[in-house]
Design a protein around this motif. Structure first.
Motif, PDB file in Angstrom:
ATOM      1  N   LEU A  91     -12.293  10.602  -4.799  1.00  0.00           N
ATOM      2  CA  LEU A  91     -12.840   9.300  -4.432  1.00  0.00           C
ATOM      3  C   LEU A  91     -11.757   8.407  -3.837  1.00  0.00           C
ATOM      4  CD1 LEU A  91     -15.284   7.407  -4.412  1.00  0.00           C
ATOM      5  CD2 LEU A  91     -14.614   6.657  -6.712  1.00  0.00           C
ATOM      6  N   MET A  92     -10.547   8.482  -4.402  1.00  0.00           N
ATOM      7  CA  MET A  92      -9.454   7.645  -3.903  1.00  0.00           C
ATOM      8  C   MET A  92      -9.029   8.033  -2.485  1.00  0.00           C
ATOM      9  SD  MET A  92      -8.688   5.232  -6.012  1.00  0.00           S
ATOM     10  CE  MET A  92     -10.463   5.111  -6.158  1.00  0.00           C
ATOM     11  N   GLU A  93      -9.374   9.235  -2.064  1.00  0.00           N
ATOM     12  CA  GLU A  93      -9.105   9.636  -0.680  1.00  0.00           C
ATOM     13  C   GLU A  93     -10.084   8.995   0.291  1.00  0.00           C
ATOM     14  OE1 GLU A  93      -9.281  13.842  -0.834  1.00  0.00           O
ATOM     15  OE2 GLU A  93      -7.290  14.106  -1.726  1.00  0.00           O
ATOM     16  N   LYS A  94     -11.183   8.445  -0.250  1.00  0.00           N
ATOM     17  CA  LYS A  94     -12.202   7.821   0.599  1.00  0.00           C
ATOM     18  C   LYS A  94     -12.132   6.297   0.563  1.00  0.00           C
ATOM     19  CE  LYS A  94     -15.433  11.608  -0.407  1.00  0.00           C
ATOM     20  NZ  LYS A  94     -16.753  11.955  -0.999  1.00  0.00           N
ATOM     21  N   VAL A  95     -11.719   5.749  -0.585  1.00  0.00           N
ATOM     22  CA  VAL A  95     -11.684   4.293  -0.731  1.00  0.00           C
ATOM     23  C   VAL A  95     -10.278   3.859  -1.128  1.00  0.00           C
ATOM     24  CG1 VAL A  95     -14.110   4.226  -1.412  1.00  0.00           C
ATOM     25  CG2 VAL A  95     -12.340   4.358  -3.176  1.00  0.00           C
ATOM     26  N   THR A  96     -10.016   2.577  -1.032  1.00  0.00           N
ATOM     27  CA  THR A  96      -8.726   2.021  -1.436  1.00  0.00           C
ATOM     28  C   THR A  96      -8.887   1.307  -2.767  1.00  0.00           C
ATOM     29  OG1 THR A  96      -9.086  -0.123  -0.363  1.00  0.00           O
ATOM     30  CG2 THR A  96      -8.174   1.670   0.993  1.00  0.00           C
TER      31      THR A  96
ATOM     32  N   GLN B 273       0.814  -1.213   0.000  1.00  0.00           N
ATOM     33  CA  GLN B 273       0.000   0.000   0.000  1.00  0.00           C
ATOM     34  C   GLN B 273       0.847   1.263   0.000  1.00  0.00           C
ATOM     35  OE1 GLN B 273      -2.918  -0.081   3.105  1.00  0.00           O
ATOM     36  NE2 GLN B 273      -4.069  -1.782   2.206  1.00  0.00           N
ATOM     37  N   ILE B 274       2.027   1.211   0.612  1.00  0.00           N
ATOM     38  CA  ILE B 274       2.922   2.374   0.586  1.00  0.00           C
ATOM     39  C   ILE B 274       3.343   2.671  -0.848  1.00  0.00           C
ATOM     40  CG2 ILE B 274       5.175   3.259   1.310  1.00  0.00           C
ATOM     41  CD1 ILE B 274       4.875   1.666   3.883  1.00  0.00           C
ATOM     42  N   GLN B 275       3.625   1.606  -1.587  1.00  0.00           N
ATOM     43  CA  GLN B 275       4.006   1.787  -2.986  1.00  0.00           C
ATOM     44  C   GLN B 275       2.829   2.315  -3.808  1.00  0.00           C
ATOM     45  OE1 GLN B 275       5.232  -1.717  -5.433  1.00  0.00           O
ATOM     46  NE2 GLN B 275       7.220  -0.699  -5.358  1.00  0.00           N
ATOM     47  N   GLN B 276       1.633   1.862  -3.502  1.00  0.00           N
ATOM     48  CA  GLN B 276       0.444   2.370  -4.178  1.00  0.00           C
ATOM     49  C   GLN B 276       0.323   3.882  -3.998  1.00  0.00           C
ATOM     50  OE1 GLN B 276      -3.061   0.274  -2.895  1.00  0.00           O
ATOM     51  NE2 GLN B 276      -2.292  -1.735  -3.530  1.00  0.00           N
ATOM     52  N   VAL B 277       0.551   4.331  -2.759  1.00  0.00           N
ATOM     53  CA  VAL B 277       0.461   5.759  -2.463  1.00  0.00           C
ATOM     54  C   VAL B 277       1.536   6.532  -3.209  1.00  0.00           C
ATOM     55  CG1 VAL B 277       0.656   7.491  -0.645  1.00  0.00           C
ATOM     56  CG2 VAL B 277      -0.616   5.375  -0.227  1.00  0.00           C
ATOM     57  N   GLN B 278       2.740   5.995  -3.268  1.00  0.00           N
ATOM     58  CA  GLN B 278       3.836   6.668  -3.982  1.00  0.00           C
ATOM     59  C   GLN B 278       3.511   6.831  -5.461  1.00  0.00           C
ATOM     60  OE1 GLN B 278       7.186   4.164  -3.087  1.00  0.00           O
ATOM     61  NE2 GLN B 278       7.636   5.186  -1.121  1.00  0.00           N
ATOM     62  N   TYR B 279       3.005   5.772  -6.055  1.00  0.00           N
ATOM     63  CA  TYR B 279       2.631   5.851  -7.482  1.00  0.00           C
ATOM     64  C   TYR B 279       1.476   6.830  -7.675  1.00  0.00           C
ATOM     65  CZ  TYR B 279       5.499   1.722  -8.539  1.00  0.00           C
ATOM     66  OH  TYR B 279       6.531   0.843  -8.718  1.00  0.00           O
ATOM     67  N   PHE B 280       0.515   6.779  -6.746  1.00  0.00           N
ATOM     68  CA  PHE B 280      -0.684   7.609  -6.869  1.00  0.00           C
ATOM     69  C   PHE B 280      -0.352   9.096  -6.815  1.00  0.00           C
ATOM     70  CE2 PHE B 280      -4.359   9.805  -5.025  1.00  0.00           C
ATOM     71  CZ  PHE B 280      -5.339   9.447  -5.931  1.00  0.00           C
ATOM     72  N   GLU B 281       0.704   9.465  -6.079  1.00  0.00           N
ATOM     73  CA  GLU B 281       1.079  10.871  -5.944  1.00  0.00           C
ATOM     74  C   GLU B 281       1.380  11.509  -7.295  1.00  0.00           C
ATOM     75  OE1 GLU B 281       4.318  10.949  -3.245  1.00  0.00           O
ATOM     76  OE2 GLU B 281       3.066  10.833  -1.442  1.00  0.00           O
ATOM     77  N   SER B 282       1.800  10.701  -8.253  1.00  0.00           N
ATOM     78  CA  SER B 282       2.131  11.236  -9.571  1.00  0.00           C
ATOM     79  C   SER B 282       0.891  11.722 -10.325  1.00  0.00           C
ATOM     80  CB  SER B 282       2.853  10.176 -10.400  1.00  0.00           C
ATOM     81  OG  SER B 282       3.312  10.702 -11.616  1.00  0.00           O
ATOM     82  N   LEU B 283      -0.292  11.369  -9.837  1.00  0.00           N
ATOM     83  CA  LEU B 283      -1.537  11.826 -10.462  1.00  0.00           C
ATOM     84  C   LEU B 283      -1.983  13.180  -9.942  1.00  0.00           C
ATOM     85  CD1 LEU B 283      -3.649   8.525 -10.449  1.00  0.00           C
ATOM     86  CD2 LEU B 283      -2.442   9.537 -12.376  1.00  0.00           C
ATOM     87  N   LEU B 284      -1.372  13.643  -8.864  1.00  0.00           N
ATOM     88  CA  LEU B 284      -1.804  14.901  -8.263  1.00  0.00           C
ATOM     89  C   LEU B 284      -1.356  16.088  -9.120  1.00  0.00           C
ATOM     90  CD1 LEU B 284      -0.966  14.077  -4.531  1.00  0.00           C
ATOM     91  CD2 LEU B 284      -3.135  13.776  -5.768  1.00  0.00           C
TER      92      LEU B 284
ATOM     93  N   ASN C  63     -10.995  -3.702  -9.279  1.00  0.00           N
ATOM     94  CA  ASN C  63      -9.610  -3.827  -8.837  1.00  0.00           C
ATOM     95  C   ASN C  63      -8.641  -3.987  -9.995  1.00  0.00           C
ATOM     96  OD1 ASN C  63     -11.006  -5.862  -6.253  1.00  0.00           O
ATOM     97  ND2 ASN C  63     -10.501  -3.700  -6.108  1.00  0.00           N
ATOM     98  N   PHE C  64      -9.075  -4.686 -11.055  1.00  0.00           N
ATOM     99  CA  PHE C  64      -8.215  -4.878 -12.224  1.00  0.00           C
ATOM    100  C   PHE C  64      -7.868  -3.534 -12.864  1.00  0.00           C
ATOM    101  CE2 PHE C  64      -8.088  -5.203 -16.896  1.00  0.00           C
ATOM    102  CZ  PHE C  64      -6.947  -5.980 -17.051  1.00  0.00           C
ATOM    103  N   LEU C  65      -8.889  -2.701 -13.096  1.00  0.00           N
ATOM    104  CA  LEU C  65      -8.661  -1.399 -13.731  1.00  0.00           C
ATOM    105  C   LEU C  65      -7.826  -0.491 -12.836  1.00  0.00           C
ATOM    106  CD1 LEU C  65     -12.109  -0.516 -15.394  1.00  0.00           C
ATOM    107  CD2 LEU C  65     -10.066  -1.437 -16.477  1.00  0.00           C
ATOM    108  N   LEU C  66      -8.159  -0.443 -11.557  1.00  0.00           N
ATOM    109  CA  LEU C  66      -7.470   0.477 -10.650  1.00  0.00           C
ATOM    110  C   LEU C  66      -6.001   0.108 -10.456  1.00  0.00           C
ATOM    111  CD1 LEU C  66      -9.784   1.552  -7.693  1.00  0.00           C
ATOM    112  CD2 LEU C  66      -8.559   2.978  -9.316  1.00  0.00           C
ATOM    113  N   HIS C  67      -5.722  -1.156 -10.236  1.00  0.00           N
ATOM    114  CA  HIS C  67      -4.341  -1.575 -10.004  1.00  0.00           C
ATOM    115  C   HIS C  67      -3.488  -1.350 -11.255  1.00  0.00           C
ATOM    116  CE1 HIS C  67      -4.153  -3.645  -6.000  1.00  0.00           C
ATOM    117  NE2 HIS C  67      -5.468  -3.480  -6.125  1.00  0.00           N
ATOM    118  N   ASN C  68      -4.042  -1.645 -12.430  1.00  0.00           N
ATOM    119  CA  ASN C  68      -3.286  -1.418 -13.664  1.00  0.00           C
ATOM    120  C   ASN C  68      -3.030   0.062 -13.903  1.00  0.00           C
ATOM    121  OD1 ASN C  68      -3.411  -4.158 -14.047  1.00  0.00           O
ATOM    122  ND2 ASN C  68      -4.066  -4.051 -16.168  1.00  0.00           N
TER     123      ASN C  68
END
Length: 1037
Positions: free
Chosen positions: A652-657, A604-615, A665-670
């Motif tokens: 939405l991603m701030e509310k759900v994982t 999940q830490i890695q998910q957050v790191q990758y997600f930051e690039s969308l901000l 999950n397939f779309l989001l993880h990819n």
């Protein structure tokens, strides 16, 4: 002084001429060889420059390495085509079966209720106008709440309908040409009231049900949340029909007009399961559509052609029934033409006559009487109708009279009761669900189909069983429900599913895209028209219609998303029947889509790191991000504004994982995985490149996971590509082609660049990133650049000439070993085209040169038709009708009865379930311009690369001159490098090649149509030229 004789003078003259000719030929030969060598040298330098610069800047190789580094964060899953198509077919069969059960329940209950209903001769009703409904479009609304006969209704929003609906009542529509106070109508209203309970029970059992409808044979339509139903297809068997129309001199004025309207109404009683032809006769008979030599399929487009020709019929000559019947029987008995091979019938419209044409019937129809003959006496006259009655009765038909326009609908549909009797006698064996063609929902709910089932009259009169059809039940299915069962994103950008019906029309296909919203005609598109047809696809279509499964890998032509290009590609087609239906499902996969990536981000830490690039705050340093508007989560609202969609997604991603059950999950993880991969590409490559030095405006990457990143951030301001990579032309073409794909902004002769003097033109260059994991090869991403046209024009000049100054002391011969690259003055190296012509079809720029390239097989051409085109309206004479009334009925002692769905429902019913004559009252003629766009057929010729693998030299001969042309395809690109001499003469008598769409008429293929794809060949790179002598022309396909 020596004076030669005449003979010696002639000999000397010939010798001099021969010597001059040989010298000239030798000079041309040397010039041609030198020019060819120079062209090869220039092409080689351009190839080397592109091969050096593009990989350095795009980082294609580095991206492959990043995927290998991230190997532990994803798995490569195999797409088993056979298993996929069989699983989806089972899911679709299950969905359709659930709707079939709702239909069976409705039909069973209706037959039981009608059987138990006691007939009442003096039943009384009260009519109520709806209140609380949606205001009419014309703004002329009365205050319904103040009306003592109004029924107040409460409407609530329903997400299924995306509109306000009422769940407490059903509604009824009675055509204006039917007397609503007749005992038949009132008794039918009485017994059908009980259907309201069945409608509601069905909706509770299956909340996905939208519209449910009962269409009565008497003309009354009774529905709950219903828009459209196909009565004809559900109430009769397939038929072969020939309509013959008397156009003798006695038929004129109102009688001829009634005949034309009657024939049009008769055509509307036919469905795609039927075949038809129409002929006019007097002393002789002729098909009204001259190119319809045999029966043709009664599809929407063919019927439209018939109607246009029928309206232009003119009366003259004398009547000869024999000519009309002879034509009709020969059409029906022609075994070589396509046909329904079920019911055969002749419909004759006439104003009367004495001839009985008995010898024709003896020759063609007696004694077996396999063809029914129906006769129609049209108009008000004093002719003896006995011959017409005899003709009908002697051939198992019926005789009808049409004295006025009000009698047209009833009499042109009466024959359906005759054809429906065998179905009633067959009982449950004939109760098969029939699915309509695709059409657009009137409330804007998208494309839908309707399942229909006949409802039989089971009452008994003494010992005689009733042989009448009560009506047809119908339920709707949105195509979006069916599409949700298909694995869209696992198949890649160029993989897809499709489905066809028994007539070859597509139920599902990515190219099924009607362009007219709320179009009242069915959306019929044949499979062979949805794709570029070839013999292999014809065989696939045939096997699918026959209900046979199969698989085939073929090399085929594929049109691009933007309709501008044709590519050759390898595709695997797999198909199987959908059990319990007449549909057949197909799956198409490119070789590189036989596997797909499934992200495996457990950290999940890695998910957050990758997600930051969308901000958004990272865009300035890492480039702008677009995310594909996909349904990642149920609560995520889709919007066409990508910035707004991204913000909604982040919120939405701030509310759900990403592992939330409400998300895919397939779309989001990819998506998150691809975000991290491209971010690393930015850090390793893009930030370390000075794009201006290389002559680029931007660098970009897009992935199957739905991420598109443009660097630098300011370049996103002029980015015009679709944020969904699967819908972007550059993305899909890059996957199908090797190397770099160049594409210029689209231009034509009628379009100019806005502020073209100040704007920088960018040439999009893209290539697929191919990776191999074990034995599986996939293409999960595309990278590319936007090339600065002005900068690369200067670079091409340098590659074609190494002069460092403008001073020269005479011309030099050019070649790879000399000090220059061209035999010309420096000022002669100029751009052939102004910026506004970049991206135009080359024939619009240099018609002679384009024709020479086509004539020598550098390019092949493909002509195709587009049956989904939209054309401007044309002036016409329009017929209006009196306003239609919508009522809610209360039957005495049975409480309130019906309610409104919405006014647009009945507008859709105008064409769909009923026929437009149901609503005709007084005819009003008005010449006006219909402001709505109309459907039409367009034809276009497109061009694509032939089998060009090396360099070629050709000579183009014109009227009084010729020129040398050298061409070579640049390796690893879609560019053709052309060097041509300037045409010495002013004219060249050649065919002007064109790609412009043109309106056309299709002469009724009975089984399929050819779709069109729009513009194909466009110039991709600046075309360099020499004003005199060689033109340097690099352009692409």
């Amino acid at each position: 002084c020596f004076r030669p004789s005449v003979s010696s003078s002639l000999s000397l003259s010939l010798s001099l001429s021969l010597s001059l000719s040989l010298s000239l030929s030798l000079s041309l030969c040397i010039s041609s060889v030198l020019l060819s060598i120079s062209m090869m040298h220039w092409a080689s330098r351009i190839e080397k420059e592109l091969d050096k610069v593009l990989p350095q800047v795009t980082g294609a190789q580095q991206m492959r390495s990043i995927y290998n580094e991230k190997r532990s964060q994803f798995d490569v899953k195999r797409n088993s085509p056979k298993e996929l198509v069989e699983r989806v077919a089972r899911d679709i069969a299950k969905l359709l079966n659930s709707k079939r059960k709702a239909l069976e329940r409705l039909a069973r209950e209706a037959e039981q209720i009608q059987t138990e209903h006691p007939w009442q001769d003096s039943i009384k009703v009260s009519w109520f106008i709806l209140a609380g409904s949606i205001p009419s479009d014309d703004g002329d609304d009365e205050n319904l709440l103040d009306n003592p006969y109004s029924l107040p209704l409460e409407f609530v929003h329903d997400p299924n309908f995306k509109n306000k609906v009422n769940y407490s009542y059903t509604a009824v529509q009675i055509p204006t040409d039917i007397y609503k106070g007749s005992p038949t109508i009132l008794n039918e209203l009485n017994w059908t009231q009980a259907l309201e309970r069945v409608f509601i029970d069905n909706s509770r059992e299956d909340p996905s049900l939208r519209w449910q409808v009962f269409g009565s044979a008497t003309g009354k339509t009774y529905f709950c949340f219903c828009v459209f139903c196909r009565y004809i297809q559900g109430a009769s068997s397939p038929k072969d029909m020939v309509i013959i129309v008397d156009v003798s001199g006695s038929v004129s004025g109102l009688t001829l007009k009634l005949m034309k309207t009657s024939v049009i109404e008769m055509l509307d009683t036919l469905s795609d399961d039927d075949y038809v032809n129409v002929a006019q006769f007097n002393e002789k008979a002729d098909a009204v559509v001259s190119c319809f030599k045999t029966l043709v399929q009664a599809n929407v487009k063919n019927k439209k052609i018939f109607k246009e020709k029928v309206m232009h019929m003119q009366a003259k000559g004398t009547t000869d029934y024999k000519s009309g019947f002879k034509f009709a029987f020969e059409q029906l008995l022609n075994s070589t033409a396509p046909r329904a091979n079920c019911n055969k019938m002749i419909m004759m419209f006439t104003d009367g006559g004495e001839d009985r044409a008995q010898d024709i019937f003896e020759m063609y129809n007696w004694p077996n009487k396999t063809v029914r003959v129906f006769t129609f006496s049209v108009g008000q006259h004093n002719y003896d109708v006995t011959p017409l009655q005899w003709i009908a009765c002697a051939n198992k038909g019926y005789y009808f009279e049409i004295p006025s326009i009000g009698a047209i609908r009833i009499n042109t549909q009466e024959y359906l009761d005759v054809l429906g009797r065998p179905m009633v006698l067959a009982g449950n064996r004939a109760k098969q669900v029939q699915w309509t063609n695709v059409y657009q929902d009137a409330l804007g709910l998208g494309l839908v189909i309707t399942g229909t089932m006949p409802v039989f009259n089971l009452t008994v009169d003494g010992d005689s069983k009733n042989q009448l059809i009560l009506g047809v039940m119908g339920v709707d299915i949105a195509l979006s429900e069916i599409k949700q069962l298909t694995p869209r994103y696992k198949l890649g950008a160029n993989g897809y599913t499709f489905a066809i019906d028994p007539n070859g029309y597509v139920l599902l296909h990515p190219n099924l895209q009607p362009k007219i919203p709320n179009f009242r005609e069915p959306v019929t598109l044949d499979f062979l028209d949805a794709e570029l047809v070839d013999s292999s696809k014809e065989e696939i279509r045939r096997q699918m219609i026959d209900g046979r499964p199969g698989q085939k890998k073929i090399k085929t032509l594929v049109k691009s998303v933007d309709k501008r290009y044709i590519d050759q590609a390898l595709r695997t087609y797999i198909w199987t029947p959908v059990e319990g239906t007449d549909y057949s499902l197909g799956l198409v996969l490119p070789t590189y889509s036989e596997s797909h990536i499934r992200a495996n981000l457990t950290d999940q830490i890695q998910q957050v790191q990758y997600f930051e690039s969308l901000l958004p705050h990272t865009f300035e340093s890492e480039g702008h991000v677009l995310i594909a508007p996909r349904e990642y989560c149920k609560e995520l609202e889709l919007t066409s504004n990508n910035t707004e969609f991204l913000l909604n997604f982040i919120a939405l991603m701030e509310k759900v994982t990403p592992d939330s059950k409400q998300c895919d999950n397939f779309l989001l993880h990819n998506l998150i995985l691809d975000t991290g991969i491209i971010r690393q590409l930015v850090e390793k490559v893009w930030k370390n490149r000075d794009l201006n030095t290389y002559g680029f405006l931007a660098v970009f990457a897009a992935t199957d996971g739905g991420i598109t990143r443009i660097f630098p951030n300011k370049a996103a301001e002029t980015w015009e590509e679709d944020p969904e990579p699967f819908n972007a032309s550059y993305y899909r073409r890059s996957l199908d082609n090797k190397g770099y794909i160049f594409r210029a902004p689209y231009r034509n002769l009628n379009s100019l660049l806005q502020d073209q003097e100040n704007d920088t033109i960018g040439i999009l260059v893209s290539t697929a990133v191919e990776i191999t994991v074990g034995s599986r090869t996939i293409k999960p991403a595309v990278v590319g650049v936007k090339m600065d046209l002005e900068a690369w024009t200067a670079k091409f000049k340098i590659l074609a000439s190494n002069h460092t100054d403008n001073t020269r002391q005479g011309s030099q011969m050019c070649g790879p070993t000399t000090g220059c690259e061209m035999d010309c003055e420096a000022h002669e190296v100029i751009l052939l085209l102004s910026p506004s012509t970049i991206g135009m079809f080359f024939s619009d720029v240099d018609p002679a040169l384009m024709y020479a390239l086509y004539n020598n097989s550098f390019y092949l051409r493909k002509q195709s038709f587009d049956f989904q085109s939209v054309c401007e309206p044309v002036p016409s004479s329009n017929t209006g009708a009196a306003p239609r009334g919508v009522f809610v009925v209360s039957v005495k002692n049975h409480g309130n009865f019906m309610s409104l769905c919405c006014r647009s429902i009945f507008q859709q019913m105008l064409y769909g379930f009923a026929y437009h004559s149901w609503f005709i009252t007084d005819e009003v003629e008005a010449d006006s311009m219909d402001s709505r766009e109309t459907s039409c057929v367009t034809v276009q010729t497109q061009f694509y690369f032939g089998n060009i693998s090396s360099s070629y030299s050709i000579v183009q001969d014109c009227d009084n001159c010729s020129r040398l042309i050298h061409a070579k395809r640049l390796n690893n690109t879609n560019l053709l490098f052309v060097v041509a001499e300037k045409l010495p003469c002013n004219t060249c008598d050649i065919e002007k090649l064109s790609q412009d769409e043109e309106n056309t008429t299709d002469c009724g293929r009975g089984y399929s149509f050819r779709p069109s794809i729009y513009t194909l060949l466009l110039l991709q790179l600046p075309l360099l030229s020499l004003v005199s002598h060689p033109h340097i022309l690099p352009f692409s396909l």
